[in-house]
Design an enzyme around this catalytic site. Structure first.
Site, mmCIF file in Angstrom:
data_model
loop_
_atom_site.group_PDB
_atom_site.id
_atom_site.type_symbol
_atom_site.label_atom_id
_atom_site.label_comp_id
_atom_site.label_asym_id
_atom_site.label_seq_id
_atom_site.Cartn_x
_atom_site.Cartn_y
_atom_site.Cartn_z
ATOM 1 C CG ASP A 69 -12.175 33.364 -4.849
ATOM 2 O OD1 ASP A 69 -11.666 33.908 -5.858
ATOM 3 O OD2 ASP A 69 -11.877 32.549 -4.069
ATOM 4 C CE LYS B 167 -12.682 29.776 -5.178
ATOM 5 N NZ LYS B 167 -11.912 29.124 -4.307
ATOM 6 C CG ASP C 101 -8.776 30.315 -5.463
ATOM 7 O OD1 ASP C 101 -9.727 30.990 -5.219
ATOM 8 O OD2 ASP C 101 -9.316 28.682 -5.443
ATOM 9 C CD GLU D 29 -9.484 35.508 -3.216
ATOM 10 O OE1 GLU D 29 -10.122 35.207 -2.455
ATOM 11 O OE2 GLU D 29 -8.932 34.260 -3.775
ATOM 12 N NE ARG E 51 -2.877 33.490 0.782
ATOM 13 C CZ ARG E 51 -2.655 32.306 1.332
ATOM 14 N NH1 ARG E 51 -1.399 31.900 1.504
ATOM 15 N NH2 ARG E 51 -3.727 31.278 1.406
#
Length: 510
Positions: free
Chosen positions: A274, A281, A352, A354, A356
């Site tokens: 991620d 991030k 971010d 992502e 769900r």
């Protein structure tokens, strides 16, 4: 090597003699005197004697030369004071530390004393699991050098063989094999466990299991049509074959369908890495994000436990939602309006969030399937929000929908977790956690996440899943488990939560 093989009477032995020549160290958990746990013969007087030399034996793990035990080496691992607030984790931690200390002392064939403690009804199971957890070697290390494994373990309960203790040992070995599978997936780096590599690892891990059926969905057109929100997350990675999204369905069917009394449907977040996507991030927050696949790893591990322990009363369907949240010229971005499989339009507000999206369409599909199944219970398992960790530390947040709350299911999970050494906190989805996800502009049914929300982020994430999954009014029991705090962060190894708790609460154990 896909899994460390622990097999009873091959490299794991139930030992009745603490002075057997087959071992080179004995590990003993020291409980507080007020709990009155009887010690094996001869050892009580030895401990009374050394306590006069060093009272610290009740505070830290120590190693002693002792003629009364195998290998003449005794490892004492104290629990410390046990208050009414402690649960079985205190046993797990002591067993873990004891095994680590034995290995540090050079032991190659340890013998663990597994006492029966009234305060902890499942304490023997937890003790064995704690010791086995200390022996875990990460997959990528095993693949380079598999000679470091301890391959000879003894377990001593009493000076006679017991059918009940043998059953406990068999349960522990099956559960640990399941947790190894989950740790391997969750803990391996983003290239070792790309979506395609997870698929191959899962197929290998379940090969030979006649009660397991695996379906892999990897066709890009099918992903785009059937899992549109997952496809959006997948877009930036979709041109790299090893990183392309896959949906893996694993089904456990018991041998006699007429004995089934409950169907479990589990959806796991399997984001192999991620980056945050377009909402990148920064400031070092990306490191450790290979653990964002811990939910899918736990689902696979739970199915492995079912395949080994063969609960006759359960039918189980697990879905691994595998993708990579990359950044690139084809990234999905905020402001996009997407149409979910449930038919609801969703406005992207933060790429971010992502996780769900990765689970949403599979959750909807499992919700549709659930109404056709016998006594269904639906789960999502995900490292979903940093907020859950902020609220509950290293514990799992359990959130029931209205139907699951009518049976106090999260409380049952919390109780089972306390019995097997996994911590749960009961969180509540309230009306505002549903409405906060409603669209704010024309054409929006939902927003991905309300960026103006100041609190309740893990609860509103649960609310989003209920709404996008079409579960708001459906009378299907659904529990969302946010394991962001409980899954384990580097440099610690993955914990494989909540496999033990799910096995306990759903009576998977023999």
């Amino acid at each position: 090597m896909s899994a460390i093989e622990y097999k009873l009477y091959e490299n794991v032995f139930i030992e009745t003699n603490l002075q057997s020549v087959d071992y080179d160290a004995v590990i003993l958990i020291l409980y507080p005197e007020d709990i009155q746990v009887p010690l094996p013969r001869h050892i009580q007087s030895f401990i009374d004697k050394i306590a006069k030399v060093d009272k610290h034996i009740h505070k830290t793990t120590t190693v002693w030369n002792c003629d009364y035990v195998s290998g003449e080496r005794l490892v004492l691992s104290p629990t410390g004071k046990i208050s009414p607030y402690h649960d079985a984790r205190v046993v797990r931690e002591a067993a873990y530390k004891g095994m680590v200390r034995a290995m540090d002392a050079g032991a190659k064939k340890p013998l663990l004393v597994v006492q029966n403690v009234v305060n902890f009804p499942d304490g023997q199971l937890v003790c064995i699991l704690g010791a086995l957890e200390a022996l875990y070697i990460p997959l990528q290390t095993r693949e380079r050098d598999n000679t470091k494994n301890i391959s000879w373990i003894g377990l001593h309960s009493e000076e006679k063989l017991s059918e009940q203790f043998e059953k406990t040992v068999r349960n522990a070995l099956a559960l640990e094999k399941s947790r190894i599978l989950a740790r391997d997936i969750a803990g391996s780096d983003p290239e070792r466990m790309t979506p395609v590599n997870i698929v191959n690892y899962v197929k290998s891990s379940f090969s030979g299991d006649s009660n397991i059926f695996i379906k892999v969905i990897d066709d890009s057109n099918t992903i785009n049509e059937e899992y549109p929100l997952l496809a959006a997350v997948n877009r930036a990675a979709s041109q790299i074959d090893r990183h392309k999204a896959r949906v893996v369905e694993i089904e456990y069917r018991p041998s006699d369908p007429s004995r089934v009394t409950q169907t479990l449907l589990l959806v796991g977040k399997g984001v192999t890495y991620d980056t945050g996507g377009a909402d990148l991030k920064i400031s070092g927050k990306m490191a450790g994000m290979c653990r964002d696949k811990s939910g899918a790893a736990a689902v696979a591990g739970f199915l492995k436990a079912c395949s080994l322990l063969k609960p006759p009363h359960l039918k189980v369907i697990g879905v691994l939602c595998l993708c990579r949240n990359s950044i690139g010229e084809d990234s999905y971005v905020p402001d996009e309006l997407l149409v979910s499989k449930s038919g609801k339009t969703v406005r992207v507000t933060n790429t971010d969030a992502e996780g769900r999206f990765a689970m949403a369409d599979s959750l909807f599909k499992m919700g549709e399937l659930a109404v056709k199944e016998l006594n269904p219970h639906l789960y999502t398992i995900a490292t979903l929000t940093g907020h859950a960790r902020l609220c509950y530390g290293n514990y799992t947040a359990a959130l029931d929908n209205h139907s699951a709350r009518s049976t106090n299911h999260s409380s049952a999970l919390q109780f089972s977790g306390s019995r097997v050494g996994e911590g749960f906190e009961v969180s509540v989805i309230r009306p505002e956690d549903l409405t906060v996800n409603n669209g704010k502009g024309k054409g929006e049914d939902l927003i991905q996440v309300d960026m103006d929300a100041k609190a309740r982020h893990h609860q509103l994430a649960g609310g989003f899943l209920i709404k996008v999954g079409g579960l708001e009014d459906k009378n299907v029991k659904y529990t969302h488990l946010d394991i962001a705090g409980g899954a384990g962060s580097p440099p610690s190894e993955p914990t494989a939560v909540p496999i033990l708790t799910l096995c306990h609460v759903h009576k998977v154990l023999m």
